[in-house]
Design a protein around this motif. Structure first.
Motif, PDB file in Angstrom:
ATOM      1  N   THR A 388      40.119  11.850 -12.090  1.00 24.80           N
ATOM      2  CA  THR A 388      40.577  12.928 -11.225  1.00 24.80           C
ATOM      3  C   THR A 388      40.615  14.219 -12.029  1.00 24.80           C
ATOM      4  O   THR A 388      40.656  14.208 -13.261  1.00 24.80           O
ATOM      5  N   ALA A 389      40.593  15.338 -11.316  1.00 28.53           N
ATOM      6  CA  ALA A 389      40.690  16.649 -11.957  1.00 28.53           C
ATOM      7  C   ALA A 389      41.501  17.561 -11.046  1.00 28.53           C
ATOM      8  O   ALA A 389      41.393  17.469  -9.817  1.00 28.53           O
ATOM      9  N   PRO A 390      42.299  18.464 -11.624  1.00 27.82           N
ATOM     10  CA  PRO A 390      43.144  19.316 -10.786  1.00 27.82           C
ATOM     11  C   PRO A 390      42.388  20.407 -10.061  1.00 27.82           C
ATOM     12  O   PRO A 390      42.839  20.902  -9.020  1.00 27.82           O
ATOM     13  N   ASP A 391      41.222  20.806 -10.615  1.00 29.17           N
ATOM     14  CA  ASP A 391      40.472  21.918 -10.025  1.00 29.17           C
ATOM     15  C   ASP A 391      39.042  21.896 -10.563  1.00 29.17           C
ATOM     16  O   ASP A 391      38.657  20.996 -11.324  1.00 29.17           O
ATOM     17  N   ALA A 392      38.242  22.897 -10.157  1.00 26.85           N
ATOM     18  CA  ALA A 392      36.831  22.944 -10.545  1.00 26.85           C
ATOM     19  C   ALA A 392      36.660  23.068 -12.056  1.00 26.85           C
ATOM     20  O   ALA A 392      35.763  22.448 -12.643  1.00 26.85           O
ATOM     21  N   ASP A 393      37.507  23.866 -12.716  1.00 28.01           N
ATOM     22  CA  ASP A 393      37.402  24.012 -14.166  1.00 28.01           C
ATOM     23  C   ASP A 393      37.702  22.698 -14.872  1.00 28.01           C
ATOM     24  O   ASP A 393      37.026  22.323 -15.837  1.00 28.01           O
ATOM     25  N   GLY A 394      38.725  21.987 -14.398  1.00 27.03           N
ATOM     26  CA  GLY A 394      39.058  20.704 -14.992  1.00 27.03           C
ATOM     27  C   GLY A 394      37.946  19.685 -14.797  1.00 27.03           C
ATOM     28  O   GLY A 394      37.666  18.867 -15.683  1.00 27.03           O
TER      29      GLY A 394
END
Length: 424
Positions: A388-394
Motif C-alpha cells: 500500500t502507499a499513502p499517495d502518488a509520491d509514496g
C-alpha cells in the motif's frame, strides 16, 4: 438442515488461487459446490484438497444433460467462473438451468478475440485494424491488411501469454516460430500509439475498468485500475487501485467500458475491461467476462470491496450497488524475466522486499534452478509483491525500491535466439 444457497463454482483443478477468498466470501450465506468443468477428471490429490473444505462435483466428460441433472439435483441456484477457459461451458450450463450468467453467444465473444473485435466494430466503437489466421502461411496476408507495427496475440488467452510486438515481416515470422505452434489461432492487430498517463506520467499507458452488470443496461463501475510500467515486450509490471487518473478521464474510460459491455451483450457478473490511453482517446484492448487477476486482493485492501462476494451475489441475482469509500493506494508489483530466459539462476531475497514501506505480502512463484519461459506472460512471473502507499509520491518511491530490489537479486540464464524473436 443446511438452507444456505448453493453456488456452483466452475474449476479446472481441485484447488485454485481464489479458494480462500471464496470460502471467506461465502460466509454463512452460500454453500460452495466446486465443479470440474475441464476435460480431464480430477486426480486423487485434487479431490483430497477439497475434502472437508467444500462440496464438489466432477463433471469432466459428462454431456450437457448429465451435467444439468447433477447440478439440479444439488439445487444449485447460481453458477460462476473465474477463468476464461470456463466461460462458454459455464454459460451453457446457466442457460440450461435458467440461471443468471452470460449468454453463450456473449461468452464466446468474451473468449475469442476476433469475434470480440468484430462485435465491437459492428457497434461502431473505434477499433485498430485487425485480422485473424490459424495457418502461419496466412500471416503475410494478415500483415498486409493490418500493417506494421503490430501486436500478435492468441485468439484465446489471457495474462499476456504468447503476446508479441512485431515491427516487420521478419519479426512476425520469428514470433510465430518462437511460439512453436502453441496456439490454435492468432489475431494480428495494429499497434495503437500510447500517450502519457495524465495522472502520473511514469505509469503505463493503459488501465482496466472493473464493472458489475446489474441487468437492463445498468453497469456499476467498481473502480479503475492503473498499471505499473510494463516489461518488454508486453509483460505486465503490476497494478494499482484506485486510479490516479483525473476524474474527467476516469469518467471517459468508464463510458468506453460501458459501450463495450453493451456491444457484447454483458448483462450480469463482473467484467474486466482493459483500455489503452491513446492520443485519440481511450481505446478497447480487450474485454474479459470475469474478475481481473489479483483484483480481489487489491480492491479489498483499497476500499473493502469484496469482488468475490459480489460475483457470488451476481450469480444468484442478489447483487446491488452500494456506497464505496476509497482509502490508501493498493498495488501489486510483478517481477518478470527478460525475453528468452530459460532458468532461474538467483532470486531476490523476499525478506528484504518486506522491509520496504507498505509491503505486506511477498509471493515467490519459482525456485532457483527452475525452468522459466517469458512466453507464459503473467502466469510466468517470478514474484508478486503486495503493498500500500499513502499517495502518488509514496507509490513511486516504493515502486523504484522494488524495481531495484528485483533487478539486483533476480538472475536468469538466457536463450539469446528466443530473446531476439521477442524484441521484434
Amino acid at each position: 438442515m443446511d438452507t444456505r444457497t448453493v453456488v456452483a463454482v466452475m474449476s479446472l483443478g481441485g484447488a485454485f488461487d481464489l479458494m480462500v477468498d471464496l470460502v471467506e466470501a461465502a460466509g454463512t450465506d452460500y454453500r460452495l459446490l466446486i465443479v470440474n468443468g475441464g476435460e480431464q477428471r480430477w486426480e486423487p490429490h485434487e479431490v483430497e484438497a477439497l475434502d472437508g473444505l467444500v462440496e464438489y462435483f466432477d463433471a469432466a466428460g459428462l454431456d450437457a444433460a448429465a451435467t444439468h441433472a447433477g447440478l439440479a439435483a444439488r439445487e444449485v441456484a447460481g453458477v460462476v467462473a473465474f477463468r476464461d477457459e470456463l466461460l462458454v461451458r459455464t454459460a451453457e450450463i446457466a442457460a440450461g438451468l435458467g440461471l443468471p450468467y452470460h449468454r453463450p453467444e456473449t461468452a464466446r465473444q468474451l473468449t475469442d478475440k476476433y469475434l470480440q473485435r468484430q462485435a465491437l466494430a459492428r457497434a461502431g466503437l473505434p477499433q485498430p485494424r485487425f485480422a485473424a489466421f490459424t495457418d502461419p502461411a496466412d500471416a503475410p496476408a494478415a500483415a498486409r491488411s493490418v500493417g506494421f507495427p503490430a501486436v500478435l496475440k492468441p485468439l484465446a488467452g489471457s495474462g499476456s501469454r504468447n503476446v508479441f510486438t512485431v515491427a516487420d515481416p521478419a519479426a512476425l515470422d520469428a514470433a510465430l516460430e518462437t511460439a512453436h505452434g502453441a496456439e490454435s489461432g492468432w489475431l494480428l492487430e495494429e499497434r495503437l500509439p500510447g500517450t502519457r498517463h495524465p495522472g502520473a506520467d511514469w505509469l503505463a499507458d493503459y488501465v482496466s475498468v472493473e464493472t458489475l452488470a446489474l441487468g437492463d443496461g445498468q453497469y456499476w463501475h467498481l473502480g479503475v485500475t492503473d498499471r505499473l510500467p510494463m516489461y518488454p515486450p508486453l509483460l505486465e509490471g503490476g497494478a494499482c487501485t484506485p486510479s490516479l487518473l483525473p476524474e474527467p478521464v476516469r469518467t471517459q474510460v468508464c463510458e468506453v467500458a460501458r459501450h463495450a459491455l453493451a456491444a457484447l451483450g454483458v448483462q450480469t457478473g463482473i467484467s474486466h475491461t482493459e483500455i489503452k490511453l491513446t492520443p485519440d482517446g481511450p481505446r478497447i484492448i480487450e474485454v474479459n467476462g470475469r474478475i481481473g487477476g489479483l483484483l480481489p486482493q487489491l480492491t479489498r485492501t483499497a476500499n473493502g470491496l469484496d469482488l468475490v462476494r459480489l460475483a457470488l451475489d451476481s450469480a444468484t441475482g442478489r447483487a446491488d450497488r452500494h456506497p464505496v469509500t476509497d482509502g490508501d493506494l493498493s498495488f501489486a508489483f510483478f517481477t518478470q524475466m527478460p525475453p528468452g530466459s530459460r532458468r532461474v539462476a538467483a532470486l531476490a531475497d523476499a525478506d528484504t522486499a518486506g522491509t520496504i514501506d507498505g509491503v505486506w505480502r511477498v509471493d515467490v512463484h519459482h525456485t532457483v534452478g527452475a525452468p522459466v519461459d517469458a512466453r507464459a506472460g503473467l502466469l510466468g512471473r517470478v514474484q508478486t509483491v503486495f503493498a500500500t502507499a499513502p499517495d502518488a509520491d509514496g507509490l513511486l518511491t516504493s515502486y523504484r525500491r522494488l524495481r531495484a530490489w528485483a533487478d539486483r537479486g533476480n538472475v536468469f540464464e538466457n536463450d539469446r535466439t528466443a530473446a531476439a524473436a521477442h524484441r521484434g
